[in-house]
Write a protein that holds these residues in place. Structure first.
Motif, PDB file in Angstrom:
ATOM      1  N   ASN A 188       0.243   4.324 -11.134  1.00  0.00           N
ATOM      2  CA  ASN A 188      -0.355   4.396  -9.970  1.00  0.00           C
ATOM      3  C   ASN A 188      -0.535   3.175  -9.627  1.00  0.00           C
ATOM      4  O   ASN A 188       0.101   3.134  -8.332  1.00  0.00           O
ATOM      5  N   LYS A 189      -0.501   2.337 -10.265  1.00  0.00           N
ATOM      6  CA  LYS A 189      -0.840   0.866  -9.964  1.00  0.00           C
ATOM      7  C   LYS A 189       0.252   0.697  -9.301  1.00  0.00           C
ATOM      8  O   LYS A 189       0.879  -0.342  -8.489  1.00  0.00           O
ATOM      9  N   SER A 228       2.855   2.876  -7.799  1.00  0.00           N
ATOM     10  CA  SER A 228       2.802   3.373  -6.514  1.00  0.00           C
ATOM     11  C   SER A 228       2.233   2.384  -5.323  1.00  0.00           C
ATOM     12  O   SER A 228       2.582   1.791  -4.123  1.00  0.00           O
ATOM     13  N   ARG A 229       1.029   2.084  -5.993  1.00  0.00           N
ATOM     14  CA  ARG A 229       0.636   0.710  -4.865  1.00  0.00           C
ATOM     15  C   ARG A 229       0.495  -0.775  -4.801  1.00  0.00           C
ATOM     16  O   ARG A 229       0.932  -1.642  -3.241  1.00  0.00           O
ATOM     17  N   THR A 236       2.129   9.076  -7.994  1.00  0.00           N
ATOM     18  CA  THR A 236       2.683   8.133  -6.827  1.00  0.00           C
ATOM     19  C   THR A 236       1.977   8.567  -5.870  1.00  0.00           C
ATOM     20  O   THR A 236       2.347   9.824  -4.849  1.00  0.00           O
ATOM     21  N   SER A 237       2.240   8.040  -5.104  1.00  0.00           N
ATOM     22  CA  SER A 237       2.539   8.692  -2.798  1.00  0.00           C
ATOM     23  C   SER A 237       3.997   8.296  -3.072  1.00  0.00           C
ATOM     24  O   SER A 237       4.926   8.996  -1.788  1.00  0.00           O
TER      25      SER A 237
END
Ligand SMILES: CCC/C=C/C(=O)SCCNC(=O)CCNC(=O)[C@H](O)C(C)(C)COP(=O)([O-])OP(=O)([O-])OC[C@H]1O[C@@H](n2cnc3c(N)ncnc32)[C@H](O)[C@@H]1OP(=O)([O-])[O-]
Length: 735
Positions: free
Chosen positions: A406-407, A409-410, A434-435
């Motif tokens: 998640n991190k 992905s940002r 994730t994106s």
């Protein structure tokens, strides 16, 4: 040019070649180019000999490559082309006109043997040479085992022939294998040398006339060398027969040595091992041509360049991955959660790199890793903003991995690829946080990651073809074998390993000892049996995973039967060992005992023997004698059975994939071609019959129930391995 005419293929622009000969193309076709090549070489030599205006001869390859040797497919064709090379090498050597080999690119196998017939050899500085026949189950059968020891001595010839390793031009020069190394145009240098040689005596350059250089202690040397060769071979026949052929060179005149070489070559040629090793050679190349069930393919997908990578987590796996990336000359950022972990990781990575640098120096190469542009250590995720690819290699824990993804992905740039090093976790679940799930992929490295060649590349539901192609390209650059597989628990390798290890443990319950089971599988050719392997990897790893799955530990429902889970047979033996702190080598005790914690020499442990007999008493299991055949069949056939399910589910696109995974990641003996190739040699009807028999005896073990795909192939008449996949969707009226 003033020196007359010579044999030089593909050099039209120099107006020299009037006789054109190609020794062997790098990409031989399936027809028989070898026969044509040999014929052309023979004709060319005869014409050069008969033509008084030809004063010297140069032999070179086409397109800057001398030769990759005989067409390997030819050894299984009925006319066994390539076998006529020996007499041609002799013909070259007998030539009254000087013959100079111009070695560019590669000279391997029969290609190098051709040069041994030449009177002089010149190599380009970038050229590589070798006699790799041993790696495809053969020996250099064009008189190479007799000429090479005469040229460079027995110790060096033994090393090159029994290992099949490629050597650089500078090493070849040191050994006396070539006479000169040039940086300029090799063919022109060879022509110049040939010119100088015209009219000079050649007798002393004919290797067949030279004695093998003596050693003060030849007999003792050979005895010791044979022990080493056998130990390394682990049941593979070719290295020992290579040794025998070289030994013949030390004991017999050239002609008798050649006869012996031919005899040994024929033994190897007709051995199943050569077939298996040649299958493995092509299987490794076949997996490069990946496809997925949705139609993505190597043909249409293009990899993206990786100019900078990052590795998260500097545990055992992360350290090896960083080392591999540095060796592949990819600038890398190594990231840890805090300074303490970072410093420990940094020290370990630097140690690995220093060792690798030392090894590379011996081969004349350098490794630059003390440069921050090449290798950077950090604790802050912000440094990942400009990397093209991240490999996360933290602890096998879904929640932690999701947090990191998640991190990433940002923070990472939108086009960056995100890889997870996992041996079993669900790639789709990781990608879901994730994106950019299309750029998320599994990269399962094997420990130690800088040594092991296998890289399982796992695509998820959304992974794009470009991401797969990029991961495959990364594997290639890291000199690994990438195998593209689908997403399921354990992927290919570990999923097939579960039933194998499970059977090994069941066998202990029924009466075997760990050392009995290991011995049978090591005699089969595995580098290490399942219990030695489990001690090496650490029993706690599987224990943790079983606890996470609720199979043991505090989450287990009270009243669960000790030897059953979900209605199927379960063995608590590994859990019981862990409860007693026996984690394997790291604690000095596991399935074996070790001299100390961290020790490596496994000794059978009487404690385990009495523990097993108490366990059998407690659970009222009657101890019985289990023979080697049953051990082998139950362990291997369940592994193979799982392989058929994997193929049927489309997790791998062909049996070669499973075989390449097992040979390169799980110590499967290459000379048995991988588990699926082995199954084809045992015969699918035999495997099916044995699985049916064991399944009837152990109805509570689903892994012994024959796979529907296996049954179908048997019903379809046991087709050859390369046809299996075409039967997947065909109807069988016998089922
Ligand atoms: C008595 C007789 C004595 C003589 C015995 C011998 O010479 S025994 C022989 C001793 N020689 C050996 O054992 C050498 C074996 N070859 C090698 O080690 C490597 O191929 C290489 C180092 C030559 C090139 O590595 P690289 O990474 O640059 O390229 P790559 O590996 O991807 O190969 C490209 C394509 O060529 C194909 N192909 C290549 N060689 C052969 C062959 N000999 N045969 C058939 N095919 C061969 C390969 O399958 C692939 O085909 P694809 O997939 O495109 O259809």
């Amino acid at each position: 040019m003033s020196w007359g005419r010579h044999i030089a293929p593909g050099q039209d622009n120099r107006k020299l070649p009037e006789v054109q000969v190609v020794i062997s193309p790098l990409h031989p076709t399936r027809n028989s180019p070898c026969l044509a090549v040999l014929q052309a070489l023979e004709d060319g030599l005869k014409r050069a000999d008969a033509d008084p205006s030809v004063k010297a001869v140069t032999i070179c390859g086409e397109n800057g490559k001398f030769s990759a040797g005989a067409d390997i497919r030819g050894f299984s064709s009925p006319n066994k082309q390539g076998l006529g090379l020996g007499p041609i090498v002799s013909l070259i050597e007998r030539s009254e006109k000087p013959v100079v080999a111009a070695i560019e690119g590669i000279a391997l196998g029969g290609g190098l043997e051709v040069t041994l017939g030449c009177h002089y050899r010149i190599a380009h500085v970038q050229a590589r040479m070798g006699l790799p026949e041993v790696t495809i189950g053969l020996l250099p059968g064009a008189e190479g085992t007799q000429r090479l020891p005469r040229l460079i001595g027995v110790p060096a010839a033994l090393d090159i022939i029994t290992t099949g390793r490629h050597i650089s031009a500078s090493e070849a020069l040191k050994l006396g294998l070539v006479d000169e190394v040039v940086e300029e145009n090799t063919v022109e240098a060879a022509i110049r040398l040939a010119n100088r040689l015209i009219g000079q005596p050649l007798g002393h350059r004919r290797l067949s006339l030279k004695p093998v250089p003596k050693l003060p202690n030849m007999e003792a040397f050979l005895t010791e060398a044979l022990v080493k060769v056998k130990k390394r071979a682990q049941g593979c026949l070719a290295p020992e027969l290579c040794f025998q052929a070289i030994k013949a060179a030390t004991e017999q005149p050239f002609a008798d040595g050649v006869r012996k070489e031919r005899e040994l070559f024929n033994i190897l040629l007709t051995s199943g091992q050569a077939k298996a090793l040649q299958y493995a050679f092509f299987a490794e190349r076949a997996v490069e041509k990946w496809t997925t069930p949705s139609g993505a393919s190597w043909k249409t997908a293009s990899p993206q360049p990786i100019r900078k990578a990052a590795v998260i987590g500097l545990g055992t796996m992360g350290r090896g991955i960083v080392t591999s990336l540095v060796k592949a000359k990819i600038p890398v950022v190594a990231l840890e959660q805090d300074l303490e972990y970072l410093n420990t990781g940094r020290k370990a990575v630097m140690l690995l790199l220093e060792r690798e640098a030392m090894k590379m120096e011996q081969g004349g190469q350098t490794l630059d890793f003390n440069n921050p542009a090449r290798l950077q250590f950090a604790v802050d995720f912000d440094v990942l903003r400009d990397v093209d690819l991240v490999i996360e290699a933290v602890f096998e824990n879904m929640a932690l991995k999701k947090e990191i993804f998640n991190k990433l992905s940002r923070i990472c740039k939108p086009e960056a690829f995100l890889c997870t090093n996992t041996s079993a976790l669900n790639i789709d679940e990781i990608a879901s946080v994730t994106s950019r799930p299309q750029q998320v992929i599994g990269t399962h490295f094997f420990s130690p990651a800088h040594v092991m060649r296998l890289l399982e590349i796992i695509y998820g539901r959304h992974t794009s073809p470009t991401t797969i192609a990029t991961a495959m390209q990364l594997a290639k650059v890291m000199k690994k074998v990438g195998v593209v597989v689908g997403n399921c628990f354990g992927f290919v390798g570990n999923r097939m390993m579960f039933p194998y290890v499970q059977q090994a443990v069941f066998l202990l319950e029924e009466g075997s000892r760990p050392e009995d089971v290991d011995q049978v599988l090591e005699d089969f050719g595995f580098k290490i049996g399942p219990f030695r392997m489990s001690d090496l990897a650490g029993l706690d790893v599987g224990w943790r995973s079983r606890k996470d799955q609720g199979l043991t530990g505090p989450t287990l429902a009270p009243g669960t039967s000790a030897r059953q889970r979900h209605g199927y047979r379960y063995s608590p033996l590994p859990d019981l060992l862990c409860e007693k702190g026996r984690f394997g080598q790291k604690t000095g005790k596991g399935w074996y005992q070790y001299e100390k914690a961290g020790g490596r020499t496994a000794k059978p442990d009487p404690w385990i023997h009495s523990f097993l007999s108490e366990y059998r008493d407690t659970h009222q299991i009657k101890t019985r004698f289990i023979d080697q055949e049953e051990i082998l069949e139950r362990c291997l056939f369940t592994l193979i059975n799982e392989g058929f399910d994997i193929l049927a589910e489309g997790i791998a696109s062909g049996p070669e994939h499973l075989d390449v995974v097992y040979i390169n990641g799980y110590g499967w003996p290459k000379h048995r071609g991988g588990p699926m190739f082995y199954a084809s040699t045992v015969g699918l009807p035999n495997i099916l019959a044995k699985l049916q028999k064991y399944s009837e005896i152990h109805p509570d073990v689903p892994q012994l129930r024959p796979s529907a795909f296996l049954k179908k192939l048997v019903a379809m008449g046991n087709p050859p391995l390369n046809d299996w996949m075409s039967y997947l969707h065909r109807q069988s009226n016998k089922l």
